[in-house]
Motif scaffolding. Structure first.
Motif, short mmCIF file in Angstrom:
data_model
loop_
_atom_site.label_atom_id
_atom_site.label_comp_id
_atom_site.label_asym_id
_atom_site.label_seq_id
_atom_site.Cartn_x
_atom_site.Cartn_y
_atom_site.Cartn_z
N LEU A 27 0.82 -1.21 0.00
CA LEU A 27 0.00 0.00 0.00
C LEU A 27 0.85 1.25 0.00
O LEU A 27 0.52 2.25 -0.67
N ALA A 28 1.96 1.24 0.73
CA ALA A 28 2.83 2.41 0.77
C ALA A 28 3.50 2.64 -0.58
O ALA A 28 3.63 3.79 -1.04
N VAL A 29 3.93 1.56 -1.24
CA VAL A 29 4.59 1.69 -2.54
C VAL A 29 3.59 2.14 -3.61
O VAL A 29 3.89 3.04 -4.41
N THR A 30 2.41 1.56 -3.63
CA THR A 30 1.42 1.96 -4.64
C THR A 30 0.81 3.31 -4.31
O THR A 30 0.37 4.04 -5.21
N GLY A 31 0.76 3.66 -3.03
CA GLY A 31 0.18 4.95 -2.65
C GLY A 31 1.04 6.13 -3.03
O GLY A 31 0.54 7.23 -3.24
N LEU A 32 2.36 5.91 -3.14
CA LEU A 32 3.27 7.01 -3.45
C LEU A 32 2.96 7.66 -4.80
O LEU A 32 2.80 8.89 -4.88
#
Length: 366
Positions: A27-32
């Motif tokens: 989620l953190a990687v795709t949210g960036l």
């Protein structure tokens, strides 16, 4: 704090973190990139580009735009029209094989409101940003994927709370922001993990809670449909099927008269999940940056064009409307986007260091 209580909280923190960490990293990687979705779409050439025309060029009425959209996608019907905040002359059209078709089978494109010209939007139909969004929202698993991510979000909030509880006695022994560089690699990473975690605490709680709310969007919308929308269309419960839809030409003006001081955000055509078989539903938004995320539905009879109801917003739909832009840092312009991105990167470090610390401790105890 007693050692038994510390061990209990340590157990909660360790396992709530471990269970959700891989999902949170995803989620953190795709949210960036989603934080900078406007900028990335422009860079990739996916953002709609409309022709330069004189400022006084008249706009087509909505029914003409409906015909233009359906001519571009033969055999499909218009489900929604939405206005493009970045391009006043443009709007988004969503079409599908039927009004009640699954959203994932629909097609989104831009329409020039002055000429009816179509502008394709790859990012809305399977481009890079759509891949990032689907991974972030439901992992291509629909409602089960959303509910799984909601559960991971709850575990994340539990991990944050338990981490704060453990941090209090830990900091009694050290000054704030101390990193014991002379100690082992594991101890240095423990200090960094705790420091970055407490610095990003508020952001992590905000993103975690809003993420859980967003992941439950389908359930909240279903609750709204079963409660508020059902009450609004109750007089039509036994009405015969809609035979002929009145042209949409005046729908926008009718809704603006029914909700003065507000402007249209999107229109749901008859038969879609945000309207009924017998109604156009025009969702009106406020004029301020905050109220622009709070939508009020105006239902218009699709045969007579009479306003039949102006809905009140239940609290959970307000919570959903406010949480979506807050989750992606859409409230404060570029400075907030940068802040969100920096803290997102710091959160990736916290998650990665947590995995490292667990693995090292596991090897030591083996």
């Amino acid at each position: 704090m007693k050692s038994k209580t510390i061990r209990r909280w340590s157990f909660i923190h360790t396992w709530s973190s471990l269970v959700c960490t891989l999902f949170l990293l995803m989620l953190a990687v795709t949210g960036l990139p989603l934080v900078f979705h406007h900028e990335i779409e422009s860079l990739l050439g996916d953002a709609p580009q409309y022709r330069q025309l004189p400022a006084d060029t008249p706009r087509l009425d909505l029914e003409q735009l409906v015909k233009a959209a359906e001519a571009y996608r033969p055999g499909e019907v218009v489900q929604y029209f939405g206005w493009d905040d970045d391009n006043p002359e443009g709007l988004f059209a969503i079409t599908a094989a039927s009004a009640d078709a699954d959203p994932n089978t629909s097609h989104t494109f831009g329409l020039d409101s002055r000429t009816g010209e179509v502008v394709e939007m790859p990012s809305a139909n399977g481009g890079f940003m759509m891949v990032m969004l689907r991974l972030h929202v439901d992992m291509y698993a629909g409602l089960p994927g959303k509910l799984l991510l909601a559960f991971m979000g709850l575990l994340f909030v539990l991990a944050i709370v338990s981490g704060v509880v453990l941090y209090a006695p830990f900091m009694k022994r050290l000054r704030f922001a101390t990193v014991r560089r002379e100690r082992s690699t594991r101890v240095r990473w423990l200090d960094l993990h705790n420091l970055i975690g407490i610095v990003t605490l508020t952001w992590a709680l905000v993103v975690g809670v809003t993420g859980v709310i967003n992941a439950c969007a389908d359930l909240l919308i279903d609750a709204w449909r079963n409660d508020t929308l059902t009450a609004m269309v109750a007089p039509y419960r036994d009405a015969p099927p809609l035979v002929r839809r009145a042209p949409a030409s005046q729908v926008l003006a009718i809704a603006e008269n029914a909700a003065p001081g507000m402007e249209a955000d999107f229109i749901a055509f008859p038969g879609t999940r945000f309207s009924s078989e017998h109604h156009y539903a025009v969702f009106m938004k406020g004029a301020t940056h905050l109220t622009s995320h709070l939508l009020t539905p105006v239902l218009i009879d699709a045969s007579t064009l009479a306003v039949t109801a102006v809905g009140e917003r239940p609290w959970y739909m307000d919570a959903l409307g406010l949480s979506q832009p807050l989750h992606y840092g859409d409230y404060g312009g570029r400075p907030m986007q940068i802040l969100w991105a920096v803290i997102d990167l710091l959160t990736i470090i916290v998650l990665g260091s947590g995995l490292y610390l667990w693995w090292v401790r596991r090897k030591v105890n083996a």
